[in-house]
Design a protein around this motif. Sequence first.
Motif, PDB file in Angstrom:
ATOM      1  N   MET A  26       0.855  -1.198   0.000  1.00 45.98           N
ATOM      2  CA  MET A  26       0.000   0.000   0.000  1.00 45.98           C
ATOM      3  C   MET A  26       0.888   1.243   0.000  1.00 45.98           C
ATOM      4  N   THR A  27       0.647   2.148  -0.914  1.00 44.35           N
ATOM      5  CA  THR A  27       1.434   3.377  -0.987  1.00 44.35           C
ATOM      6  C   THR A  27       1.011   4.340   0.111  1.00 44.35           C
ATOM      7  N   GLU A  28       1.875   5.332   0.398  1.00 47.87           N
ATOM      8  CA  GLU A  28       1.537   6.340   1.404  1.00 47.87           C
ATOM      9  C   GLU A  28       0.311   7.142   0.980  1.00 47.87           C
ATOM     10  N   THR A  29       0.193   7.385  -0.342  1.00 47.94           N
ATOM     11  CA  THR A  29      -0.959   8.143  -0.840  1.00 47.94           C
ATOM     12  C   THR A  29      -2.250   7.384  -0.595  1.00 47.94           C
ATOM     13  N   THR A  30      -2.235   6.078  -0.872  1.00 43.73           N
ATOM     14  CA  THR A  30      -3.426   5.260  -0.655  1.00 43.73           C
ATOM     15  C   THR A  30      -3.781   5.199   0.813  1.00 43.73           C
ATOM     16  N   ARG A  31      -2.741   5.032   1.675  1.00 43.90           N
ATOM     17  CA  ARG A  31      -2.980   4.963   3.106  1.00 43.90           C
ATOM     18  C   ARG A  31      -3.566   6.272   3.614  1.00 43.90           C
ATOM     19  N   ALA A  32      -3.050   7.389   3.138  1.00 44.73           N
ATOM     20  CA  ALA A  32      -3.551   8.702   3.552  1.00 44.73           C
ATOM     21  C   ALA A  32      -4.989   8.897   3.092  1.00 44.73           C
ATOM     22  N   ARG A  33      -5.292   8.412   1.863  1.00 46.10           N
ATOM     23  CA  ARG A  33      -6.638   8.564   1.334  1.00 46.10           C
ATOM     24  C   ARG A  33      -7.622   7.753   2.174  1.00 46.10           C
ATOM     25  N   GLU A  34      -7.240   6.546   2.577  1.00 44.87           N
ATOM     26  CA  GLU A  34      -8.112   5.713   3.395  1.00 44.87           C
ATOM     27  C   GLU A  34      -8.329   6.321   4.771  1.00 44.87           C
ATOM     28  N   LEU A  35      -7.264   6.917   5.322  1.00 44.47           N
ATOM     29  CA  LEU A  35      -7.384   7.546   6.625  1.00 44.47           C
ATOM     30  C   LEU A  35      -8.343   8.727   6.543  1.00 44.47           C
ATOM     31  N   PHE A  36      -8.234   9.513   5.465  1.00 44.18           N
ATOM     32  CA  PHE A  36      -9.113  10.670   5.299  1.00 44.18           C
ATOM     33  C   PHE A  36     -10.555  10.220   5.111  1.00 44.18           C
ATOM     34  N   THR A  37     -10.738   9.196   4.289  1.00 42.39           N
ATOM     35  CA  THR A  37     -12.090   8.714   4.009  1.00 42.39           C
ATOM     36  C   THR A  37     -12.760   8.195   5.267  1.00 42.39           C
ATOM     37  N   SER A  38     -11.976   7.542   6.141  1.00 41.32           N
ATOM     38  CA  SER A  38     -12.553   6.958   7.343  1.00 41.32           C
ATOM     39  C   SER A  38     -13.059   8.023   8.301  1.00 41.32           C
ATOM     40  N   SER A  39     -12.611   9.273   8.128  1.00 40.44           N
ATOM     41  CA  SER A  39     -13.038  10.338   9.022  1.00 40.44           C
ATOM     42  C   SER A  39     -14.258  11.075   8.489  1.00 40.44           C
ATOM     43  N   LEU A  40     -14.857  10.579   7.401  1.00 38.30           N
ATOM     44  CA  LEU A  40     -16.047  11.197   6.829  1.00 38.30           C
ATOM     45  C   LEU A  40     -17.306  10.546   7.390  1.00 38.30           C
ATOM     46  N   PRO A  41     -18.445  11.242   7.326  1.00 40.03           N
ATOM     47  CA  PRO A  41     -19.697  10.648   7.806  1.00 40.03           C
ATOM     48  C   PRO A  41     -20.030   9.353   7.070  1.00 40.03           C
ATOM     49  N   SER A  42     -20.569   8.409   7.813  1.00 45.83           N
ATOM     50  CA  SER A  42     -21.048   7.155   7.229  1.00 45.83           C
ATOM     51  C   SER A  42     -22.573   7.210   7.206  1.00 45.83           C
ATOM     52  N   VAL A  43     -23.153   7.307   6.003  1.00 48.11           N
ATOM     53  CA  VAL A  43     -24.604   7.387   5.870  1.00 48.11           C
ATOM     54  C   VAL A  43     -25.165   5.976   5.810  1.00 48.11           C
ATOM     55  N   LEU A  44     -25.896   5.570   6.843  1.00 56.22           N
ATOM     56  CA  LEU A  44     -26.425   4.217   6.945  1.00 56.22           C
ATOM     57  C   LEU A  44     -27.816   4.108   6.324  1.00 56.22           C
ATOM     58  N   VAL A  45     -28.631   5.150   6.481  1.00 56.92           N
ATOM     59  CA  VAL A  45     -29.940   5.240   5.825  1.00 56.92           C
ATOM     60  C   VAL A  45     -29.947   6.552   5.044  1.00 56.92           C
ATOM     61  N   PRO A  46     -29.876   6.503   3.704  1.00 61.60           N
ATOM     62  CA  PRO A  46     -29.818   7.729   2.905  1.00 61.60           C
ATOM     63  C   PRO A  46     -31.054   8.605   3.100  1.00 61.60           C
ATOM     64  N   TYR A  47     -30.847   9.896   3.064  1.00 64.76           N
ATOM     65  CA  TYR A  47     -31.923  10.871   3.231  1.00 64.76           C
ATOM     66  C   TYR A  47     -32.932  10.756   2.087  1.00 64.76           C
ATOM     67  N   ARG A  48     -34.213  10.770   2.422  1.00 62.22           N
ATOM     68  CA  ARG A  48     -35.271  10.621   1.424  1.00 62.22           C
ATOM     69  C   ARG A  48     -35.551  11.898   0.643  1.00 62.22           C
ATOM     70  N   GLY A  49     -35.093  13.017   1.133  1.00 65.42           N
ATOM     71  CA  GLY A  49     -35.468  14.293   0.540  1.00 65.42           C
ATOM     72  C   GLY A  49     -36.549  14.950   1.379  1.00 65.42           C
ATOM     73  N   PRO A  50     -36.880  16.210   1.092  1.00 65.65           N
ATOM     74  CA  PRO A  50     -37.818  16.960   1.929  1.00 65.65           C
ATOM     75  C   PRO A  50     -39.247  16.455   1.829  1.00 65.65           C
ATOM     76  N   SER A  51     -40.000  16.700   2.876  1.00 64.21           N
ATOM     77  CA  SER A  51     -41.425  16.366   2.876  1.00 64.21           C
ATOM     78  C   SER A  51     -42.202  17.458   2.164  1.00 64.21           C
ATOM     79  N   GLU A  52     -43.211  17.056   1.426  1.00 63.94           N
ATOM     80  CA  GLU A  52     -44.096  18.026   0.765  1.00 63.94           C
ATOM     81  C   GLU A  52     -45.369  18.248   1.580  1.00 63.94           C
ATOM     82  N   ASN A  53     -45.456  17.578   2.727  1.00 63.01           N
ATOM     83  CA  ASN A  53     -46.634  17.679   3.575  1.00 63.01           C
ATOM     84  C   ASN A  53     -46.350  18.628   4.734  1.00 63.01           C
ATOM     85  N   PRO A  54     -46.984  19.805   4.781  1.00 66.01           N
ATOM     86  CA  PRO A  54     -46.695  20.766   5.855  1.00 66.01           C
ATOM     87  C   PRO A  54     -47.153  20.307   7.229  1.00 66.01           C
TER      88      PRO A  54
END
Length: 319
Positions: A1-29
Amino acid sequence: MTETTRARELFTSSLPSVLVPYRGPSENPEEQDIFLYLRPESNGVVVESTALKVITSTPDYKKKLHLVYMANIPGEFISSRHIVEQHYRVKLIFATYGKRVFTPYMRQRFSAHFGIPFDEAHIVGAFEALRELHMSPEELFQLWVPEQDVLTVLEQTIKRYNDLFIVNYDIPALLHKNTRNTDIAVMLFRTSYTYDQLALLFKKVQERLQGAGLLKQGMPLSRVIHFSKSPFEQILDAQGYLYAEKDRPVPLEEISFARYLLRHGFEEKEIRGLISYPLVQYEEGGRLCEGNVFTLSHGGSYRQALDVCERIRAQFWIH
C-alpha cells in the motif's frame, strides 16, 4: 500500500457514514423532521439501540413516524468543521463576551430577577469565569447553586455564584466533551406527531433508559440525547448533521422546513440569517418584544413558526 493510498483511506474513514440515505424533503406541511442524536457522554450504541427499540415499537411507527435518515458522524469530522461551535454559536458568543452583548430586555430581566442594577453587577462569560474561579470546564458545569440563583433569558443562562454572575456556564464543558475521538450517531424521523405527542414518546425513551441504568433518576433526557425542539432547530440540526453522501451537506432548499419557508416567499439569505442571528424584536399585541426564534417557535408547527417570522421587525446582529 502506498503512502498516498494509506492517507486517502485515513481521510475517508473520518467522513460521515450514511447508513440510511436521506429521502429528501417532505411536501406535507403537517409533517415535521425531528433530528435525534446522542450526546458524547451517552453510552453510545447501547443508548442508541434502546431509544430505537422504544420508537420503533410504537403502534404508529411507519404510519405516523418514519426513519428517513441515519448516519454516524466521526468526531474528527465534527471538530474539523467546527459543527458544535456553529450549533451553539449564539451561546458561545455570550459565554465569551458576557455582559457586553446583553440586549435591553436581557438587562431588564437580569435586574428584576437578581435585584441588582445591571451596570453594577460583576457579569462574566463562562470562559472568564474559568480563569477567575480557577476551575476546569467540568467543575464549572457541576457547580451547584440554588434555583433562585439561575436565570434563563433568550436561551442564555446566567448563574450567580457568590458575587459573580456567570453566563452560559455549560458551554466550556460542552465543547470539551466533543473531541476528535467522539463519534455521534444521528437519526432523522419524519412524523405527523405534534410536539406534545413527541414529548410523551420521549418520556417513554427516558423511562426505558433509566430502567436500564443508562440514565440516572432525575436526570433529564437531554443529558444523553438531543432532539429538535422547533422547526428552526430542525434547520440548525440539518446544517450540521444531514449529508447526502460523505461530506456533502444537503442543500438548504432540500431541508423540509426551509423549503416550506422558501415557498412562502422567504429568501435563502433570510433563512440563514435567522438561524445565525436568532435574537429578534417581534410584534406582540401591538408592542415590540424581544425573543429568540428558536424559543418562539418551540414545540410549534410549520404554520406557527411561519407566523413568528411574519411578526419579526428587527434582529440583533451579535458578533
